[in-house]
Write a protein that holds these residues in place. Structure first.
Motif, short mmCIF file in Angstrom:
data_model
loop_
_atom_site.label_atom_id
_atom_site.label_comp_id
_atom_site.label_asym_id
_atom_site.label_seq_id
_atom_site.Cartn_x
_atom_site.Cartn_y
_atom_site.Cartn_z
N PHE A 250 0.83 -1.21 0.00
CA PHE A 250 0.00 0.00 0.00
C PHE A 250 0.87 1.26 0.00
CE2 PHE A 250 -2.10 3.41 2.33
CZ PHE A 250 -3.23 3.59 1.54
N PHE A 251 1.97 1.17 0.72
CA PHE A 251 2.86 2.33 0.77
C PHE A 251 3.44 2.59 -0.61
CE2 PHE A 251 7.02 4.28 1.45
CZ PHE A 251 6.64 5.41 2.14
N LEU A 257 1.02 6.85 -6.66
CA LEU A 257 -0.06 7.79 -7.00
C LEU A 257 0.39 9.24 -6.82
CD1 LEU A 257 -3.23 6.06 -5.49
CD2 LEU A 257 -2.51 6.17 -7.88
N SER A 258 1.14 9.47 -5.76
CA SER A 258 1.67 10.81 -5.56
C SER A 258 2.59 11.21 -6.69
CB SER A 258 2.41 10.90 -4.21
OG SER A 258 1.52 10.64 -3.15
N ALA A 259 3.43 10.28 -7.14
CA ALA A 259 4.33 10.57 -8.25
C ALA A 259 3.54 10.83 -9.52
CB ALA A 259 5.32 9.43 -8.44
N ALA A 263 3.60 14.21 -11.74
CA ALA A 263 4.19 14.14 -13.08
C ALA A 263 3.18 14.39 -14.18
CB ALA A 263 4.83 12.75 -13.28
N LEU A 264 1.91 14.09 -13.95
CA LEU A 264 0.91 14.18 -15.01
C LEU A 264 0.00 15.38 -14.86
CD1 LEU A 264 -0.07 10.39 -15.16
CD2 LEU A 264 1.56 11.64 -16.61
N PHE A 279 8.15 2.97 -13.12
CA PHE A 279 7.21 4.06 -12.90
C PHE A 279 5.80 3.69 -13.33
CE2 PHE A 279 5.14 8.02 -14.22
CZ PHE A 279 5.23 8.76 -13.04
N PHE A 280 5.69 2.77 -14.33
CA PHE A 280 4.38 2.39 -14.85
C PHE A 280 3.89 1.05 -14.32
CE2 PHE A 280 6.29 5.04 -18.21
CZ PHE A 280 5.36 6.06 -18.24
#
Length: 294
Positions: A250-251, A257-259, A263-264, A279-280
């Protein structure tokens, strides 16, 4: 008829003689009775008095307080700063006999001129022993008393009493005024320059103190903010470490999600990155877990 004329003439002569032997002294006057130029009587109380007709005559003098304005007098005080002084006095005839003997003909105008000379001598004597600044100071009243006392004794020889003396004006001679004003202006400009210099120095000290205090306050605030920020980061990292320890998957998902969020951002985000990048990982799986490596 001729006899009646004689009687009327005798009565008129007697009446004229009676009237000539009577004189009245007004409360504002005092009188001297003269006989062939010699003083025979003095009448200073108001009222009716008698004299020998045709032989004696009466001379009246003022019994009131009289004014006297002195002529402008140039005096030199101790500091040799010449002054033009004008004064006025109040005087009174107290001994009309002595006044008549001391003043030619006993004229009040001549007596005022003699008294003017006495006052000028007193002014020179008193003001010549003080500084010019003292004449314009609070000690001026004492000087006027000294001038009056100095003039009283010689004035008594005239049969008059000097009641009061006051200085009306004490100015510099006209030829010295311009130089004095220039010197005063230069002195005031020097004092103003000194005041401005002291003010600029004080302002510089205040500004330097304020700048130093501002730097100290900003530095102290930054130090405290860095301490608070460090403590907050430590607390956040402790929370993240605890969360990571409880559920690492979960961490990792939360951090990804924060990244993604960072980024998006925007409507046209472009990234140059390998499709096999970690990253993906969470975008390749529909179950919220990283896709297994092939």
């Amino acid at each position: 008829m001729p006899r009646s004329y004689i009687i009327v003439g005798v009565i008129a002569a007697l009446l004229f003689t009676a009237l000539s032997s009577v004189y009245i002294v007004d409360e504002r006057k005092q009188a001297i009775v003269l006989q062939f130029g010699q003083v025979k009587a003095v009448k200073q109380d108001p009222g009716l008095a008698f004299k020998i007709p045709f032989i004696q005559n009466v001379v009246f003098y003022e019994d009131r307080i009289l004014p006297l304005d002195t002529q402008p007098l140039e005096v030199t005080p101790l500091d040799e700063r010449r002054l033009v002084v004008e004064a006025f006095a109040r005087w009174r005839i107290i001994d009309p006999v002595r006044f008549r003997l001391a003043v030619a003909g006993g004229a009040e105008l001549a007596g005022a001129q003699r008294l003017d000379s006495i006052l000028n001598a007193a002014l020179r004597g008193v003001l010549g022993n003080v500084n010019s600044r003292d004449i314009l100071s609070a000690e001026r009243s004492g000087m006027m008393t000294a001038i009056r006392d100095a003039a009283r004794r010689p004035a008594e020889n005239l049969g008059v009493e000097v009641i009061d003396v006051r200085i009306k004006r004490a100015d510099l001679p006209q030829q010295n005024l311009q130089a004095t004003f220039a010197r005063m202006q230069a002195e005031r400009e020097r004092e103003a320059a000194d005041e401005r210099a002291r003010g600029a120095e004080a302002a510089q000290v205040v500004r330097a103190t304020a700048d130093r205090q501002a730097v100290e306050l900003v530095s102290e605030a930054r130090r405290e903010s860095e301490i608070v920020r460090g403590e907050a980061d430590a607390a956040r990292n402790a929370v993240f470490a605890e969360a990571f320890g409880r559920d690492p998957e979960f961490f990792a998902f939360y951090r990804s999600l924060s990244a993604y969020e960072q980024a998006l951002q925007g409507s046209n985000s472009s990234m140059v990155i390998s499709p096999d990048s970690e990253f993906f990982d969470f975008l390749k799986s529909d179950q919220g877990r990283p896709a297994p490596l092939q």
